[in-house]
Motif scaffolding. Structure first.
Motif, PDB file in Angstrom:
ATOM      1  N   LEU A 115       0.216  -3.960   4.480  1.00  0.00           N
ATOM      2  CA  LEU A 115       0.535  -2.689   3.834  1.00  0.00           C
ATOM      3  C   LEU A 115       1.569  -1.956   4.672  1.00  0.00           C
ATOM      4  N   VAL A 116       2.632  -1.509   4.018  1.00  0.00           N
ATOM      5  CA  VAL A 116       3.579  -0.589   4.653  1.00  0.00           C
ATOM      6  C   VAL A 116       3.584   0.682   3.815  1.00  0.00           C
ATOM      7  N   SER A 117       3.314   1.794   4.452  1.00  0.00           N
ATOM      8  CA  SER A 117       3.237   3.090   3.770  1.00  0.00           C
ATOM      9  C   SER A 117       4.374   3.985   4.240  1.00  0.00           C
ATOM     10  N   ALA A 118       5.128   4.503   3.273  1.00  0.00           N
ATOM     11  CA  ALA A 118       6.216   5.453   3.555  1.00  0.00           C
ATOM     12  C   ALA A 118       5.980   6.669   2.673  1.00  0.00           C
ATOM     13  N   GLN A 119       5.255   7.645   3.219  1.00  0.00           N
ATOM     14  CA  GLN A 119       4.863   8.822   2.440  1.00  0.00           C
ATOM     15  C   GLN A 119       5.721  10.029   2.809  1.00  0.00           C
ATOM     16  N   PHE A 120       6.411  10.562   1.830  1.00  0.00           N
ATOM     17  CA  PHE A 120       7.162  11.810   1.969  1.00  0.00           C
ATOM     18  C   PHE A 120       8.158  11.751   3.125  1.00  0.00           C
ATOM     19  N   LEU A 121       8.982  10.726   3.098  1.00  0.00           N
ATOM     20  CA  LEU A 121      10.030  10.594   4.105  1.00  0.00           C
ATOM     21  C   LEU A 121      11.225  11.447   3.699  1.00  0.00           C
ATOM     22  N   HIS A 122      11.037  12.743   3.787  1.00  0.00           N
ATOM     23  CA  HIS A 122      12.108  13.700   3.508  1.00  0.00           C
ATOM     24  C   HIS A 122      12.507  14.334   4.835  1.00  0.00           C
ATOM     25  N   SER A 123      13.804  14.463   5.070  1.00  0.00           N
ATOM     26  CA  SER A 123      14.258  15.050   6.327  1.00  0.00           C
ATOM     27  C   SER A 123      15.502  15.884   6.106  1.00  0.00           C
ATOM     28  N   PRO A 124      15.470  17.156   6.510  1.00  0.00           N
ATOM     29  CA  PRO A 124      16.657  18.000   6.398  1.00  0.00           C
ATOM     30  C   PRO A 124      17.810  17.555   7.294  1.00  0.00           C
ATOM     31  N   ASP A 140      11.291  -5.155   4.321  1.00  0.00           N
ATOM     32  CA  ASP A 140      11.349  -6.374   5.121  1.00  0.00           C
ATOM     33  C   ASP A 140      10.114  -6.545   5.998  1.00  0.00           C
ATOM     34  N   ALA A 141       9.405  -5.443   6.263  1.00  0.00           N
ATOM     35  CA  ALA A 141       8.215  -5.505   7.126  1.00  0.00           C
ATOM     36  C   ALA A 141       6.947  -5.882   6.375  1.00  0.00           C
ATOM     37  N   VAL A 142       7.035  -6.079   5.056  1.00  0.00           N
ATOM     38  CA  VAL A 142       5.857  -6.441   4.257  1.00  0.00           C
ATOM     39  C   VAL A 142       5.631  -7.943   4.325  1.00  0.00           C
ATOM     40  N   ALA A 143       4.410  -8.334   4.631  1.00  0.00           N
ATOM     41  CA  ALA A 143       4.043  -9.751   4.683  1.00  0.00           C
ATOM     42  C   ALA A 143       3.892 -10.309   3.270  1.00  0.00           C
ATOM     43  N   PRO A 144       4.044 -11.627   3.085  1.00  0.00           N
ATOM     44  CA  PRO A 144       3.786 -12.219   1.773  1.00  0.00           C
ATOM     45  C   PRO A 144       2.401 -11.849   1.253  1.00  0.00           C
ATOM     46  N   GLY A 145       2.349 -11.398   0.004  1.00  0.00           N
ATOM     47  CA  GLY A 145       1.105 -10.937  -0.589  1.00  0.00           C
ATOM     48  C   GLY A 145       0.821  -9.471  -0.351  1.00  0.00           C
ATOM     49  N   GLY A 146       1.600  -8.827   0.529  1.00  0.00           N
ATOM     50  CA  GLY A 146       1.372  -7.437   0.875  1.00  0.00           C
ATOM     51  C   GLY A 146       2.116  -6.469  -0.020  1.00  0.00           C
ATOM     52  N   VAL A 147       1.903  -5.173   0.229  1.00  0.00           N
ATOM     53  CA  VAL A 147       2.495  -4.136  -0.616  1.00  0.00           C
ATOM     54  C   VAL A 147       3.212  -3.091   0.226  1.00  0.00           C
ATOM     55  N   LEU A 148       4.206  -2.476  -0.398  1.00  0.00           N
ATOM     56  CA  LEU A 148       4.888  -1.301   0.124  1.00  0.00           C
ATOM     57  C   LEU A 148       4.612  -0.151  -0.822  1.00  0.00           C
ATOM     58  N   VAL A 149       4.139   0.967  -0.277  1.00  0.00           N
ATOM     59  CA  VAL A 149       3.866   2.158  -1.073  1.00  0.00           C
ATOM     60  C   VAL A 149       4.791   3.273  -0.597  1.00  0.00           C
ATOM     61  N   VAL A 150       5.628   3.775  -1.515  1.00  0.00           N
ATOM     62  CA  VAL A 150       6.568   4.847  -1.201  1.00  0.00           C
ATOM     63  C   VAL A 150       6.216   6.059  -2.054  1.00  0.00           C
ATOM     64  N   GLY A 151       5.814   7.143  -1.400  1.00  0.00           N
ATOM     65  CA  GLY A 151       5.516   8.384  -2.106  1.00  0.00           C
ATOM     66  C   GLY A 151       6.491   9.464  -1.685  1.00  0.00           C
ATOM     67  N   GLY A 152       6.874  10.327  -2.618  1.00  0.00           N
ATOM     68  CA  GLY A 152       7.827  11.370  -2.269  1.00  0.00           C
ATOM     69  C   GLY A 152       7.777  12.537  -3.230  1.00  0.00           C
TER      70      GLY A 152
END
Length: 219
Positions: A115-124, A140-152
């Motif tokens: 699992l790679v989690s990128a939550q609210f990657l907002h930057s002024p 690229d950091a997600v392993a085979p079978g894994g997920v990336l979750v991007v929330g914003g």
């Protein structure tokens, strides 16, 4: 440069992301609630625990929630102050989390994760194209079978009429997917926009719209 969450405006004299986020955290003893981000909880609660990378982990709310559910977590932030608070709170919670300091526009954690989690990657203080670069590194950091979750965030709160950055454009889910540039090894599992209650610091009722993308690496 990256950190999870929406930040208030600080002096334009800030010249580096590290300076910006250190000032942001040192202004208060605690910035965030310590609770898990609802979008992450929604997307991850039914997944089998494995290894997890929390990008922009801030004061550790998401990382601690994941660790309590059995994930082996690496939490990353640019702010040494935020990471120290996260480590202290993880110790208080009785969970083990590996914390690393990175400016994700410059360096990135090694390895692959379920699992790679990128939550609210907002930057002024982001520079053009940096967020897209970070998202591709996250993919690229997600392993085979894994997920990336991007929330914003998809827009300003309804009660916020004096926007601190008038020219700011919030990324859409289409923007996120375009930045990820997925091939046949990936499948999109979530592409959603969510409206939630979000009151002002003074208690004025309001709402805010967020978006979330979850993609899975097939092989």
């Amino acid at each position: 440069m990256w950190h999870s969450g929406a930040a208030p405006v600080h002096s334009a004299a800030m010249t580096t992301a590290e300076e910006f986020w250190e000032t942001f955290y040192q202004d208060r003893d605690q910035v965030w609630s310590g609770k898990v981000n609802p979008l992450l909880e929604r997307e991850v609660r039914d997944l089998e625990p494995g290894t997890a990378l929390d990008l922009g982990c801030a004061e550790g709310g998401d990382a601690i929630w994941l660790a309590r559910r059995g994930w082996r977590v690496t939490g990353v932030d640019i702010s040494a102050t935020a990471l120290a608070r996260a480590a202290a709170r993880a110790e208080q919670a009785g969970v083990e989390i590996a914390f690393e300091r990175h400016d994700l526009a410059e360096t990135f954690p090694a390895g692959r994760f379920d699992l790679v989690s990128a939550q609210f990657l907002h930057s002024p203080v982001e520079r053009d194209g940096e967020r897209d670069t970070v998202l591709r590194r996250a993919k690229d950091a997600v392993a085979p079978g894994g997920v990336l979750v991007v929330g914003g965030h998809a827009g300003w709160p309804t009660w916020q009429h004096d926007h601190p950055h008038q020219d700011h454009r919030f990324p859409t889910t289409a923007d996120v997917l375009a930045a990820l540039d997925l091939d046949q090894d990936w499948v999109v599992e979530t592409d959603d926009v969510v409206e939630r209650e979000h009151n002002s610091p003074d208690g004025e009722p309001g709402t805010r719209t967020d978006n979330v993308v979850r993609v899975r690496r097939l092989r």
